[in-house]
Design a protein around this motif. Structure first.
Motif, PDB file in Angstrom:
ATOM      1  N   LEU A  73       0.863  -1.172   0.000  1.00  0.00           N
ATOM      2  CA  LEU A  73       0.000   0.000   0.000  1.00  0.00           C
ATOM      3  C   LEU A  73       0.900   1.223   0.000  1.00  0.00           C
ATOM      4  O   LEU A  73       1.831   1.314   0.798  1.00  0.00           O
ATOM      5  N   ILE A  74       0.632   2.178  -0.885  1.00  0.00           N
ATOM      6  CA  ILE A  74       1.539   3.308  -1.082  1.00  0.00           C
ATOM      7  C   ILE A  74       0.782   4.617  -0.936  1.00  0.00           C
ATOM      8  O   ILE A  74      -0.283   4.791  -1.529  1.00  0.00           O
ATOM      9  N   SER A  75       1.354   5.536  -0.146  1.00  0.00           N
ATOM     10  CA  SER A  75       0.797   6.876  -0.003  1.00  0.00           C
ATOM     11  C   SER A  75       1.908   7.894  -0.204  1.00  0.00           C
ATOM     12  O   SER A  75       3.009   7.710   0.321  1.00  0.00           O
ATOM     13  N   GLN A  76       1.629   8.954  -0.944  1.00  0.00           N
ATOM     14  CA  GLN A  76       2.625   9.986  -1.207  1.00  0.00           C
ATOM     15  C   GLN A  76       2.054  11.333  -0.769  1.00  0.00           C
ATOM     16  O   GLN A  76       1.213  11.905  -1.461  1.00  0.00           O
ATOM     17  N   GLU A  77       2.509  11.805   0.377  1.00  0.00           N
ATOM     18  CA  GLU A  77       2.005  13.058   0.934  1.00  0.00           C
ATOM     19  C   GLU A  77       3.147  13.859   1.551  1.00  0.00           C
ATOM     20  O   GLU A  77       4.217  13.326   1.831  1.00  0.00           O
ATOM     21  N   LYS A  78       2.899  15.156   1.807  1.00  0.00           N
ATOM     22  CA  LYS A  78       3.901  15.993   2.460  1.00  0.00           C
ATOM     23  C   LYS A  78       3.900  15.800   3.960  1.00  0.00           C
ATOM     24  O   LYS A  78       4.860  16.172   4.635  1.00  0.00           O
ATOM     25  N   SER A  79       2.815  15.246   4.501  1.00  0.00           N
ATOM     26  CA  SER A  79       2.697  15.045   5.941  1.00  0.00           C
ATOM     27  C   SER A  79       2.629  13.562   6.261  1.00  0.00           C
ATOM     28  O   SER A  79       1.838  12.828   5.657  1.00  0.00           O
ATOM     29  N   TYR A  80       3.450  13.096   7.223  1.00  0.00           N
ATOM     30  CA  TYR A  80       3.409  11.699   7.630  1.00  0.00           C
ATOM     31  C   TYR A  80       2.086  11.352   8.296  1.00  0.00           C
ATOM     32  O   TYR A  80       1.545  10.270   8.100  1.00  0.00           O
ATOM     33  N   SER A  81       1.565  12.274   9.114  1.00  0.00           N
ATOM     34  CA  SER A  81       0.299  12.002   9.794  1.00  0.00           C
ATOM     35  C   SER A  81      -0.840  11.834   8.798  1.00  0.00           C
ATOM     36  O   SER A  81      -1.713  10.977   8.976  1.00  0.00           O
ATOM     37  N   ARG A 121      13.553  12.762   1.489  1.00  0.00           N
ATOM     38  CA  ARG A 121      14.812  13.444   1.185  1.00  0.00           C
ATOM     39  C   ARG A 121      15.213  14.429   2.284  1.00  0.00           C
ATOM     40  O   ARG A 121      16.223  15.108   2.157  1.00  0.00           O
ATOM     41  N   ALA A 122      14.413  14.524   3.348  1.00  0.00           N
ATOM     42  CA  ALA A 122      14.697  15.473   4.429  1.00  0.00           C
ATOM     43  C   ALA A 122      16.007  15.132   5.128  1.00  0.00           C
ATOM     44  O   ALA A 122      16.420  13.974   5.185  1.00  0.00           O
ATOM     45  N   GLN A 123      16.678  16.172   5.687  1.00  0.00           N
ATOM     46  CA  GLN A 123      17.969  15.973   6.341  1.00  0.00           C
ATOM     47  C   GLN A 123      17.841  15.203   7.653  1.00  0.00           C
ATOM     48  O   GLN A 123      18.609  14.294   7.933  1.00  0.00           O
ATOM     49  N   HIS A 124      16.878  15.573   8.487  1.00  0.00           N
ATOM     50  CA  HIS A 124      16.658  14.903   9.769  1.00  0.00           C
ATOM     51  C   HIS A 124      15.181  14.518   9.881  1.00  0.00           C
ATOM     52  O   HIS A 124      14.438  15.104  10.674  1.00  0.00           O
ATOM     53  N   PRO A 125      14.755  13.534   9.094  1.00  0.00           N
ATOM     54  CA  PRO A 125      13.329  13.209   9.025  1.00  0.00           C
ATOM     55  C   PRO A 125      12.883  12.354  10.206  1.00  0.00           C
ATOM     56  O   PRO A 125      13.652  11.560  10.747  1.00  0.00           O
ATOM     57  N   PRO A 126      11.639  12.528  10.638  1.00  0.00           N
ATOM     58  CA  PRO A 126      11.081  11.604  11.632  1.00  0.00           C
ATOM     59  C   PRO A 126      10.825  10.239  10.991  1.00  0.00           C
ATOM     60  O   PRO A 126      10.838  10.106   9.764  1.00  0.00           O
ATOM     61  N   ILE A 175       3.186  -0.907  14.249  1.00  0.00           N
ATOM     62  CA  ILE A 175       4.329  -1.194  13.374  1.00  0.00           C
ATOM     63  C   ILE A 175       5.370  -0.093  13.509  1.00  0.00           C
ATOM     64  O   ILE A 175       5.079   1.087  13.278  1.00  0.00           O
ATOM     65  N   ASN A 176       6.576  -0.466  13.894  1.00  0.00           N
ATOM     66  CA  ASN A 176       7.703   0.467  13.957  1.00  0.00           C
ATOM     67  C   ASN A 176       8.593   0.281  12.734  1.00  0.00           C
ATOM     68  O   ASN A 176       9.058  -0.831  12.466  1.00  0.00           O
ATOM     69  N   PRO A 177       8.824   1.330  11.965  1.00  0.00           N
ATOM     70  CA  PRO A 177       9.631   1.196  10.746  1.00  0.00           C
ATOM     71  C   PRO A 177      11.099   0.934  11.048  1.00  0.00           C
ATOM     72  O   PRO A 177      11.625   1.355  12.073  1.00  0.00           O
TER      73      PRO A 177
END
Length: 243
Positions: free
Chosen positions: A136-144, A180-185, A199-201
């Motif tokens: 399942l794939i989602s492409q958004e600017k916000s993780y939430s 591509r963020a430098q310090h992404p959550p 689920i923990n990535p």
């Protein structure tokens, strides 16, 4: 091998396409998410899949006959159960099984997309499947935001699988975030409301023989296979020196 390579390359292309729009991408991956896939295919639903695929009536009649009056038994050590009738499953070693399973999954994916489309709100998620290995794939600017879309989609596909005689293996579900963020959550996703775990990535995601990192640098992938290659060469030298 060619199909596996194509599926892996597809996972490289999808994040790169999202980068062009400045989006973060979350991609939960259900590895072997369908329990006992080939032995669980429902014959009635499979017949419906063949009709929806537009196959000739004689072909459909052949497969209906092919799957009827089938018996099996279980053996454990010296015990063998009596034979009993089976109305589900296709032979996992049969040359027909990959074709039949592809038709089966094609209708499931179509049902998923139709249900997503009929919702009151837009759920921009996509679905891919490599036999019983789904994405399942989602492409958004916000993780939430993407996680909420994925949670809704996961619930829908779980119900569709149950309706078609299949069961999701929730304990094998994985999630992975490309960015591509430098310090992404690296947030987790809570699937307890739909019957799954929290689920923990992981920092590295293994899929179809590829090792993906979050920024698609492939450092770990290159290191892993280079080390494996050097180990193989060293082993070959040892064999060459043996008498």
């Amino acid at each position: 091998m060619a199909n596996t390579r194509w599926a892996g390359q597809c996972q490289i292309w999808i994040p790169h396409s999202s980068y062009q729009g400045g989006m973060a991408q979350t991609m939960p991956h259900e590895r072997s998410c369908i329990a006992q896939f080939f032995p669980s295919l429902n014959h009635q639903f499979l017949s419906l899949c063949l009709k929806k695929a537009g196959l000739n009536t004689n072909v459909i009649r052949f497969f209906n006959s092919y799957h009827s009056n089938r018996f099996t038994s279980y053996s454990w050590n010296t015990f063998t159960s009596p034979s009993f009738n089976v109305n589900v499953g296709v032979g996992q070693g049969s040359a027909l099984s990959p074709i039949l399973s592809a038709l089966y999954l094609a209708l499931i994916i179509k049902m998923f997309k139709k249900r997503i489309k009929n919702l009151n709100k837009e759920i921009p998620t996509d679905i891919l499947s490599f036999v019983d290995d789904g994405l399942l794939i989602s492409q958004e600017k916000s993780y939430s935001l993407s996680n909420s879309f994925l949670l809704c989609s996961y619930n829908i596909i779980s119900k569709i699988l149950i309706d078609t005689g299949l069961v999701m293996e929730h304990n094998k579900t994985e999630i992975f975030h490309f960015t591509r963020a430098q310090h992404p959550p690296n947030p987790s996703i809570n699937l307890t409301t739909v019957g799954g775990p929290i689920i923990n990535p992981k920092p590295i995601w293994r899929y179809l023989g590829f090792f993906f990192d979050r920024k698609l640098n492939f450092y770990y992938h290159t290191h892993f296979y280079a080390t494996k290659c050097l180990s193989t060469l060293s082993a070959m030298k040892m064999l060459g020196n043996s008498s």
